[in-house]
Design an enzyme around this catalytic site. Structure first.
Site, PDB file in Angstrom:
ATOM      1  N   GLY A  16      46.231   2.695  37.094  1.00  0.00           N
ATOM      2  CA  GLY A  16      47.556   2.839  37.705  1.00  0.00           C
ATOM      3  C   GLY A  16      47.602   2.118  39.036  1.00  0.00           C
ATOM      4  O   GLY A  16      46.568   1.887  39.666  1.00  0.00           O
ATOM      5  N   SER A 260      42.896   7.478  48.612  1.00  0.00           N
ATOM      6  CA  SER A 260      42.385   7.024  47.315  1.00  0.00           C
ATOM      7  C   SER A 260      43.260   7.548  46.186  1.00  0.00           C
ATOM      8  O   SER A 260      44.125   8.404  46.384  1.00  0.00           O
ATOM      9  CB  SER A 260      40.949   7.507  47.124  1.00  0.00           C
ATOM     10  OG  SER A 260      40.969   8.852  46.696  1.00  0.00           O
ATOM     11  N   LYS A 261      43.002   7.014  45.008  1.00  0.00           N
ATOM     12  CA  LYS A 261      43.779   7.428  43.841  1.00  0.00           C
ATOM     13  C   LYS A 261      43.580   8.922  43.564  1.00  0.00           C
ATOM     14  O   LYS A 261      44.456   9.581  43.040  1.00  0.00           O
ATOM     15  CB  LYS A 261      43.358   6.608  42.617  1.00  0.00           C
ATOM     16  CG  LYS A 261      43.799   5.154  42.731  1.00  0.00           C
ATOM     17  CD  LYS A 261      43.493   4.360  41.483  1.00  0.00           C
ATOM     18  CE  LYS A 261      44.154   2.986  41.582  1.00  0.00           C
ATOM     19  NZ  LYS A 261      43.918   2.145  40.421  1.00  0.00           N
ATOM     20  N   ARG A 262      42.413   9.421  43.906  1.00  0.00           N
ATOM     21  CA  ARG A 262      42.124  10.838  43.640  1.00  0.00           C
ATOM     22  C   ARG A 262      42.758  11.766  44.681  1.00  0.00           C
ATOM     23  O   ARG A 262      42.863  12.970  44.472  1.00  0.00           O
ATOM     24  CB  ARG A 262      40.617  11.068  43.614  1.00  0.00           C
ATOM     25  CG  ARG A 262      39.954  10.581  42.340  1.00  0.00           C
ATOM     26  CD  ARG A 262      38.456  10.686  42.448  1.00  0.00           C
ATOM     27  NE  ARG A 262      37.955   9.984  43.635  1.00  0.00           N
ATOM     28  CZ  ARG A 262      37.738   8.671  43.701  1.00  0.00           C
ATOM     29  NH1 ARG A 262      37.967   7.929  42.639  1.00  0.00           N
ATOM     30  NH2 ARG A 262      37.310   8.099  44.799  1.00  0.00           N
TER      31      ARG A 262
END
Ligand code: GLU
Length: 507
Positions: A16, A260-262
């Site tokens: 993504g 971050s993505k997390r």
């Protein structure tokens, strides 16, 4: 006049697209539009091991939602295609070979097992100017033997030969003069054994062939810059090298490192523009679209992460941004992400947008909550009545649904303690008066209501709260007579009667 400015966003479809990537897109796009130039979208999919299905489509969906269109891309086409690197595979080898011929690169025949052995023996092993003499490459074996190996089809890669003790300088539009020591950079692979270029070779070759004039990318690419600068030079293209700008990172809310993505899951806010479902794990990450952002709010918020126009102005439309954006005003330091501030931008955009603009996204929000029973005209009036109270588009569900649906439960605590026969009688009388009288506008409804309350010896304030609970179910919503007027005479009477029945047990 057509300008020569050509910028590119060059994502690798490996998952993504995080909001940092969308901000890079935005700054590229603003710069291109401001200069009457072209914005190019190039898909960098040379690392097939990291390829994620659906990631490319997702990038296009994000662009669509943001209202950004690439002038040249895999979908729009253009004179410099193909725009997907895997379809350009045959282009790159000649440039890698050219570098070998001119002494700036070499063939390396080491197998992955051999290199793995080195890593086992030497901690932090690097293939570089200190180790390359001990490895199996065309610098150490006789020229003919190397040629023969290649002819025989021996697996090999091509590596850049990093120079010794050289300072590699370049000017970054945001950071000014940046310099690296060549000794700190290893001999990166340029062409892989399968004939695919690595990112380093492909990005330089394509920026050159696509006549890119300015390369804007995230700060995380800064360590790669010296390799790219040398490649531009070694390929003989230095005069055509784009101007670089490495954009500051978007930081976690506490400023501790890159967002971050997390982090979305961790902090409870979206970090993707639209919902992203990982095809392998089927795990869904929330998007700004789905939590209820307008693209205008999202874009405005993103633009202000690391940039301002030098005034107090905070609200910018895309057109304002195109007019006012400047690379010089991008901050050097990272920008802390603040979700409350992000929501504030959205709220401001909801306030200044017309009901007509909001109609379609609000309709989607209501439909998602299974509220469908309304006409566009009804919804337009409701939007005007409640938009001041909405921060996210999804707030229209709570703030707007009672216009189309009688409450199925009531805020008991607000009514029960003070409910009595006098109030019941007042509301019965008010319903009768409504039935026989005219239902002109909210102001005359208010006057009638207040007159009747006074006549019945009730404090107006004591009657208003139960009336709101009758119509809405809770202590929220716009002016109560506006609500009554909007839902209409019959529905107001129905809701009063329905509530009177429910309140019966409160006495
Ligand atoms: N393919 C790189 C990425 O995924 C492009 C970096 C650059 O713009 O040079 O971001």
């Amino acid at each position: 006049m057509e300008s020569t400015v050509r910028v590119r966003f060059a994502p690798s479809p490996t998952g993504g697209l995080h909001i940092g990537g969308v901000r890079t897109i935005l700054f590229n796009y603003l710069f291109a539009k401001q200069n009457n130039g072209k914005f190019i979208l190039r898909i960098e999919d040379t690392d097939q091991t990291r390829f994620v299905k659906g990631a490319e489509d997702y990038i296009y969906s994000c662009l669509d939602w943001c209202g950004i269109k690439a002038d040249e891309s895999t979908r729009a086409g253009g004179d410099y295609g193909p725009y997907r690197q895997s379809e350009r595979k045959s282009i790159y080898r000649q440039y890698a070979e050219q570098l070998v011929k001119s002494g700036y690169a070499y063939y390396a025949f080491d197998t992955s097992d051999e290199l793995e052995c080195k890593r086992q023996v030497t901690e932090n092993f690097r293939y570089d100017q200190n180790t390359r003499q001990t490895l199996r490459n065309s610098l150490n074996i006789p020229h003919e033997a190397a040629e023969n190996l290649i002819k025989e089809g021996a697996p090999h890669v091509i590596r850049i030969k990093m120079p010794k003790d050289e300072q590699i300088h370049f000017t970054d539009m945001i950071r000014g003069d940046v310099s690296f020591s060549s000794n700190d950079v290893d001999d990166k692979v340029l062409l892989k054994a399968d004939g695919m270029p690595t990112y380093h070779l492909a990005v330089v070759v394509d920026d050159y062939l696509m006549k890119i004039t300015h390369a804007f990318r995230g700060e995380e690419w800064l360590p790669s810059a010296p390799i790219h600068i040398l490649l531009w030079r070694y390929l003989g293209w230095a005069a055509d090298m784009p101007q670089w700008a490495h954009l500051p990172l978007i930081l976690k809310p506490n400023g501790n490192g890159k967002l971050s993505k997390r982090d979305g899951e961790k902090f409870g806010f979206p970090v993707y523009p639209i919902n992203w479902i990982d095809p392998a794990s089927r795990k869904k990450a929330d998007g700004f679209l789905e939590v209820g952002f307008l693209p205008e709010g999202f874009i405005n918020m993103l633009a202000m992460l690391g940039w301002n126009d030098g005034t107090e102005q905070e609200i910018f439309s895309m057109d304002d941004l195109i007019a006012k954006f400047s690379m010089e005003r991008i901050h050097k330091g990272g920008a802390k992400f603040d979700y409350e501030k992000a929501k504030w931008y959205n709220q401001e955009w909801i306030k200044i947008s017309s009901a007509k603009r909001l109609l379609s996204p609000v309709k989607d929000a209501l439909n998602n909550a299974h509220i469908q029973d309304f006409s566009d005209n009804q919804l337009l009036s409701v939007i005007d009545l409640v938009k001041e109270r909405c921060v996210l588009l999804t707030d229209f569900v709570e703030q707007g649904s009672f216009f189309f649906k009688a409450p199925d439960k009531y805020d008991t605590n607000s009514v029960k303690p003070k409910w009595n026969d006098d109030k019941e009688e007042f509301f019965k009388a008010f319903a009768d008066e409504l039935k026989s009288g005219e239902f002109l506008d909210s102001a005359s409804l208010e006057t009638n209501f207040k007159d009747l309350a006074t006549k019945k010896g009730l404090k107006v304030g004591d009657a208003m709260l139960p009336f709101r609970i009758m119509l809405v179910g809770g202590k929220f919503g716009p002016q109560v007579f506006d609500i009554a007027h909007q839902i209409g005479k019959d529905e107001t009477i129905n809701r009063i009667n329905q509530a009177l029945e429910a309140f019966e047990k409160y006495k």
